[in-house]
Write an enzyme that holds these catalytic residues in place. Sequence first.
Site, PDB file in Angstrom:
ATOM      1  NE  ARG A   1      11.348   7.228  21.810  1.00 36.20           N
ATOM      2  CZ  ARG A   1      10.748   7.897  20.835  1.00 36.20           C
ATOM      3  NH1 ARG A   1      11.475   8.613  19.993  1.00 36.20           N
ATOM      4  NH2 ARG A   1       9.443   7.856  20.687  1.00 36.20           N
TER       5      ARG A   1
ATOM      6  N   PRO B   1       8.584  28.476  13.951  1.00 36.28           N
ATOM      7  CG  PRO B   1       6.785  29.894  13.536  1.00 36.28           C
ATOM      8  CD  PRO B   1       7.752  28.980  12.851  1.00 36.28           C
ATOM      9  CD  GLU B   2      11.821  25.745  18.798  1.00 39.49           C
ATOM     10  OE1 GLU B   2      11.824  25.276  19.954  1.00 39.49           O
ATOM     11  OE2 GLU B   2      12.862  26.049  18.194  1.00 39.49           O
TER      12      GLU B   2
ATOM     13  CG  HIS C   1       5.145  37.175   1.142  1.00 33.28           C
ATOM     14  ND1 HIS C   1       5.641  37.010  -0.130  1.00 33.28           N
ATOM     15  CD2 HIS C   1       6.081  37.861   1.847  1.00 33.28           C
ATOM     16  CE1 HIS C   1       6.850  37.576  -0.200  1.00 33.28           C
ATOM     17  NE2 HIS C   1       7.143  38.093   0.976  1.00 33.28           N
TER      18      HIS C   1
ATOM     19  NE  ARG D   1      11.947  31.519   4.581  1.00 34.50           N
ATOM     20  CZ  ARG D   1      12.912  31.398   5.476  1.00 34.50           C
ATOM     21  NH1 ARG D   1      12.971  30.309   6.233  1.00 34.50           N
ATOM     22  NH2 ARG D   1      13.821  32.339   5.638  1.00 34.50           N
TER      23      ARG D   1
END
Length: 281
Positions: free
Chosen positions: A154, A2-3, A95, A114
Amino acid sequence: MPELPEVEVVRLGLDDHVVGRTLTAVEVLDARSVRRHGPGPSDFVARLTGRHVTAAHRRGKYLWMSLDDGSSVLIHLGMSGQALICDPDAPPPRHLRITFDLDDSRQLRFADQRIFGGMAVSETDPPTEIAHIALDPLDPDFDDAAFVARLRRRQTGVKRALLDQGLVSGVGNIYADEALWRSRLHYARNTKGLRIAEVTDLIGHVRDVMAEALEQGGTSFDALYVNVNGQSGYFDRSLHAYGQEGRPCDRCGSIIVREPFMNRSSYRCPTCQPRPRNGRW
């Protein structure tokens, strides 16, 4: 994983259903989900039982719930974490790892297939454990000019820079690819050579695509990401680049390609986002 939009959808659900509630009971069903809480599961339960939740916050991909004693519960969803609001007699999800009984007779359940995510109690609010995480583009305090200057100092590929949570938080593979497609930038463009206008345009597209995804409940490709009511987001129907391999570009008609990138994939249009001569791979 998820973002920002997906995590913000979960935060909004916590704000609606958990803020203002007291945690009347806490149960840890799998110690691995509190492995980041050093003192262990028993201390996690003892610290949280009876605490009142005063706010729900997010920084990038991290969530935390503020508590009435000045501490907080830090939450990371990992790749498959789900924060679900349920009636206590509802069948437990697969889960299931942690449960919180609320004083309105409902439960907050944390399920995680997970087990890359988890929770921990922090002594502080906000948690000092995430002090190194940068602000995200939807934060009202995000400084566009400072971001532009830092990125241009950068010398790396632009997508690699977008994924650096110390530079800008909340951006992952999906929304980086979408913002780069909208900006017509190849993911390996050297940040050192980007013009100010290009970086300004890029961060604007990052913000726009995240806001649009948030309006649609985030992006769900499988059943692992859901909101607190168990519902999936549908922004995947609006994607132009990510996951569109073999389909025509919505802008020029060229076929979207998928290329390896940092042990994952990048999706781009070879015409709109041409390969740079001096890219940083």
